[in-house]
Design a protein around this motif. Structure first.
Motif, PDB file in Angstrom:
ATOM      1  N   SER A   1       0.700  -1.092   0.152  1.00  0.00           N
ATOM      2  CA  SER A   1       0.119   0.045  -0.095  1.00  0.00           C
ATOM      3  C   SER A   1       0.809   1.234  -0.032  1.00  0.00           C
ATOM      4  CB  SER A   1      -0.772  -0.085   1.335  1.00  0.00           C
ATOM      5  OG  SER A   1      -1.714   1.185   1.247  1.00  0.00           O
ATOM      6  N   THR A   2       1.922   1.466   0.864  1.00  0.00           N
ATOM      7  CA  THR A   2       2.836   2.495   0.731  1.00  0.00           C
ATOM      8  C   THR A   2       3.496   2.495  -0.490  1.00  0.00           C
ATOM      9  OG1 THR A   2       3.238   2.112   3.283  1.00  0.00           O
ATOM     10  CG2 THR A   2       4.851   3.370   1.891  1.00  0.00           C
ATOM     11  N   TYR A   3       3.771   1.680  -1.324  1.00  0.00           N
ATOM     12  CA  TYR A   3       4.542   1.844  -2.537  1.00  0.00           C
ATOM     13  C   TYR A   3       3.473   2.161  -3.598  1.00  0.00           C
ATOM     14  CZ  TYR A   3       9.208  -0.282  -1.290  1.00  0.00           C
ATOM     15  OH  TYR A   3      10.266  -0.585  -0.853  1.00  0.00           O
ATOM     16  N   ALA A   4       2.296   1.817  -3.443  1.00  0.00           N
ATOM     17  CA  ALA A   4       1.005   2.087  -4.292  1.00  0.00           C
ATOM     18  C   ALA A   4       0.975   3.678  -4.124  1.00  0.00           C
ATOM     19  CB  ALA A   4      -0.184   1.373  -3.929  1.00  0.00           C
ATOM     20  N   GLN A   5       0.848   4.274  -2.824  1.00  0.00           N
ATOM     21  CA  GLN A   5       0.564   5.468  -2.637  1.00  0.00           C
ATOM     22  C   GLN A   5       1.901   6.171  -3.299  1.00  0.00           C
ATOM     23  OE1 GLN A   5      -0.134   6.240   1.594  1.00  0.00           O
ATOM     24  NE2 GLN A   5      -1.130   4.091   1.572  1.00  0.00           N
ATOM     25  N   ARG A   6       2.923   5.745  -2.980  1.00  0.00           N
ATOM     26  CA  ARG A   6       4.165   6.584  -3.593  1.00  0.00           C
ATOM     27  C   ARG A   6       4.115   6.673  -5.243  1.00  0.00           C
ATOM     28  NH1 ARG A   6       9.156   3.961  -1.311  1.00  0.00           N
ATOM     29  NH2 ARG A   6       8.356   5.059   0.552  1.00  0.00           N
ATOM     30  N   TYR A   7       3.855   5.480  -5.721  1.00  0.00           N
ATOM     31  CA  TYR A   7       3.627   5.574  -7.199  1.00  0.00           C
ATOM     32  C   TYR A   7       2.366   6.710  -7.712  1.00  0.00           C
ATOM     33  CZ  TYR A   7       3.053   3.943 -11.881  1.00  0.00           C
ATOM     34  OH  TYR A   7       3.003   3.681 -13.254  1.00  0.00           O
ATOM     35  N   ALA A   8       1.369   6.497  -6.898  1.00  0.00           N
ATOM     36  CA  ALA A   8       0.445   7.524  -7.159  1.00  0.00           C
ATOM     37  C   ALA A   8       0.719   9.011  -7.322  1.00  0.00           C
ATOM     38  CB  ALA A   8      -0.825   7.180  -6.378  1.00  0.00           C
ATOM     39  N   LYS A   9       1.701   9.020  -6.064  1.00  0.00           N
ATOM     40  CA  LYS A   9       2.188  10.549  -6.133  1.00  0.00           C
ATOM     41  C   LYS A   9       3.258  10.827  -7.403  1.00  0.00           C
ATOM     42  CE  LYS A   9       2.283  14.437  -3.703  1.00  0.00           C
ATOM     43  NZ  LYS A   9       1.218  15.265  -3.531  1.00  0.00           N
ATOM     44  N   ILE A  10       4.194   9.836  -7.751  1.00  0.00           N
ATOM     45  CA  ILE A  10       5.008  10.142  -8.880  1.00  0.00           C
ATOM     46  C   ILE A  10       4.199  10.441 -10.310  1.00  0.00           C
ATOM     47  CG2 ILE A  10       6.652   8.787 -10.245  1.00  0.00           C
ATOM     48  CD1 ILE A  10       7.298   7.308  -7.830  1.00  0.00           C
ATOM     49  N   ARG A  11       2.906   9.569 -10.352  1.00  0.00           N
ATOM     50  CA  ARG A  11       2.350   9.794 -11.413  1.00  0.00           C
ATOM     51  C   ARG A  11       1.350  11.063 -11.582  1.00  0.00           C
ATOM     52  NH1 ARG A  11      -2.001   5.022 -12.133  1.00  0.00           N
ATOM     53  NH2 ARG A  11      -2.827   6.192 -10.173  1.00  0.00           N
ATOM     54  N   ALA A  12       0.977  11.606 -10.379  1.00  0.00           N
ATOM     55  CA  ALA A  12       0.692  12.934 -10.464  1.00  0.00           C
ATOM     56  C   ALA A  12       1.338  14.022 -10.804  1.00  0.00           C
ATOM     57  CB  ALA A  12       0.060  12.930  -8.851  1.00  0.00           C
ATOM     58  N   GLN A  13       2.647  13.723 -10.247  1.00  0.00           N
ATOM     59  CA  GLN A  13       3.602  14.838 -10.504  1.00  0.00           C
ATOM     60  C   GLN A  13       4.159  14.613 -12.140  1.00  0.00           C
ATOM     61  OE1 GLN A  13       6.661  14.958  -7.622  1.00  0.00           O
ATOM     62  NE2 GLN A  13       5.371  15.992  -6.118  1.00  0.00           N
ATOM     63  N   ALA A  14       3.943  13.562 -12.890  1.00  0.00           N
ATOM     64  CA  ALA A  14       4.449  13.468 -14.182  1.00  0.00           C
ATOM     65  C   ALA A  14       3.564  14.427 -15.270  1.00  0.00           C
ATOM     66  CB  ALA A  14       4.372  11.948 -14.628  1.00  0.00           C
ATOM     67  N   LEU A  15       4.208  14.371 -16.470  1.00  0.00           N
ATOM     68  CA  LEU A  15       3.658  14.981 -17.576  1.00  0.00           C
ATOM     69  C   LEU A  15       2.419  13.951 -17.905  1.00  0.00           C
ATOM     70  CD1 LEU A  15       6.569  16.319 -19.655  1.00  0.00           C
ATOM     71  CD2 LEU A  15       5.214  17.566 -18.044  1.00  0.00           C
ATOM     72  N   GLY A  16       1.285  14.707 -18.557  1.00  0.00           N
ATOM     73  CA  GLY A  16       0.027  13.947 -18.911  1.00  0.00           C
ATOM     74  C   GLY A  16       0.652  13.200 -20.150  1.00  0.00           C
ATOM     75  N   PRO A  17      -0.198  11.806 -20.637  1.00  0.00           N
ATOM     76  CA  PRO A  17       0.339  11.033 -21.572  1.00  0.00           C
ATOM     77  C   PRO A  17       0.488  11.935 -22.996  1.00  0.00           C
ATOM     78  CG  PRO A  17      -1.611  10.145 -20.481  1.00  0.00           C
ATOM     79  CD  PRO A  17      -1.260  11.598 -19.941  1.00  0.00           C
ATOM     80  N   ARG A  18      -0.369  12.992 -23.447  1.00  0.00           N
ATOM     81  CA  ARG A  18      -0.273  13.528 -24.533  1.00  0.00           C
ATOM     82  C   ARG A  18       1.074  14.345 -24.570  1.00  0.00           C
ATOM     83  NH1 ARG A  18      -5.207  16.678 -26.866  1.00  0.00           N
ATOM     84  NH2 ARG A  18      -5.953  14.558 -26.854  1.00  0.00           N
ATOM     85  N   GLU A  19       1.256  15.339 -23.320  1.00  0.00           N
ATOM     86  CA  GLU A  19       2.545  15.822 -23.415  1.00  0.00           C
ATOM     87  C   GLU A  19       3.790  15.158 -23.407  1.00  0.00           C
ATOM     88  OE1 GLU A  19       1.878  19.607 -20.335  1.00  0.00           O
ATOM     89  OE2 GLU A  19       0.972  17.715 -19.387  1.00  0.00           O
TER      90      GLU A  19
END
Length: 278
Positions: free
Chosen positions: A247-265
């Motif tokens: 769960s901790t890793y999943a939360q960390r991954y979610a935060k990484i994804r939120a800070q990433a550029l969108g798929p189109r960008e």
């Protein structure tokens, strides 16, 4: 070139293939040279396979199934297990989980993730590692890595999400030409309907927050809907199943994804960087 040490280190799948091929060949009354002609390999290659000096390649197993299989699908089914034995030890247990996964969520920080590598990029990467590997072992590992791509077209379809550090895209591996082709292939993969590709910008962390600073990770959802985390660094690996840790890793991954550029960008950035390698 076949290696004598392979005879000692060959795994059970390769040994079973060698014995079955030898028995079926002899039942037909064929020499090794004759079988070689039938499957498009040299007699020496057949001998190396039967004596385990050089375990069967994936291509050889396909031809053995056609010529000796007799509808049993033995050699076809053996492909998965022979391929498994060719992977580095630390990856072998995880490889089957990867191929059977319902969902993969990947975060890569140093190089393009293996599932998304071109053959030339993988060869340059593996061939340039340390300690140096023989050309034969490099080709073996490249073949095994390319075979993992079957996951993209598997039925039922796997959902694959990948976040790449921008630095990965800017780090030239092999040559500018190899890197350009790799970036174009990566963009092609990102357009698949079952793939979501995002790039984590270089300036992540300017505000003091970088959830991915502890390195790469792979989150796996199995067909039974179990959730696991796979970590690999410096030829060592760890598979985590504890729900609280996952769960901790999943939360960390979610935060990484939120800070990433969108798929189109992200696709736009990848294509622009590919153009800079012309």
């Amino acid at each position: 070139m076949a290696r004598a040490e392979n005879k000692k280190t060959a795994g059970p799948a390769s040994r079973m293939v060698a014995e079955m091929a030898r028995r079926l060949r002899l039942r037909k009354g064929w020499s090794q040279d004759r079988l070689g002609v039938e499957i498009g390999f040299s007699g020496a290659a057949v001998s190396a396979m039967e004596t385990l000096a050089q375990p069967a390649s994936d291509q050889m197993l396909v031809k053995l199934e056609e010529v000796l299989g007799e509808g049993m699908e033995f050699f076809e089914n053996a492909r998965t297990y022979v391929r498994l034995e060719k992977y580095p030890v630390q990856f072998q247990n995880y490889s089957l989980l990867e191929q059977e996964a319902v969902v993969l969520r990947l975060y890569a920080t140093l190089v393009i993730h293996g599932l998304f590598q071109t053959e030339a990029y993988a060869r340059a990467l593996i061939g340039g590692g340390y300690p140096p590997l023989s050309e034969e072992r490099v080709e073996e590992l490249v073949e095994a890595r390319m075979a993992r791509k079957a996951l993209f077209d598997r039925e039922p379809t796997a959902l694959i999400e990948v976040v790449l550090e921008e630095s990965v895209l800017r780090r030239t591996i092999g040559s500018p030409e190899i890197m350009r082709d790799q970036l174009l292939y990566l963009a092609e993969c990102g357009r698949r309907r079952n793939v979501t590709l995002q790039v984590l910008p270089l300036d992540t962390g300017l505000c003091g927050e970088h959830p991915g600073d502890n390195g790469p990770m792979e989150l796996v959802e199995t067909p039974e809907h179990d959730h696991l985390v796979y970590l690999e660094i410096q030829y060592q690996s760890l598979l985590i199943s504890d729900p609280a840790k996952v769960s901790t890793y999943a939360q960390r991954y979610a935060k990484i994804r939120a800070q990433a550029l969108g798929p189109r960008e992200s696709l736009g950035l990848i294509e622009r960087l590919a153009g800079e390698h012309r």
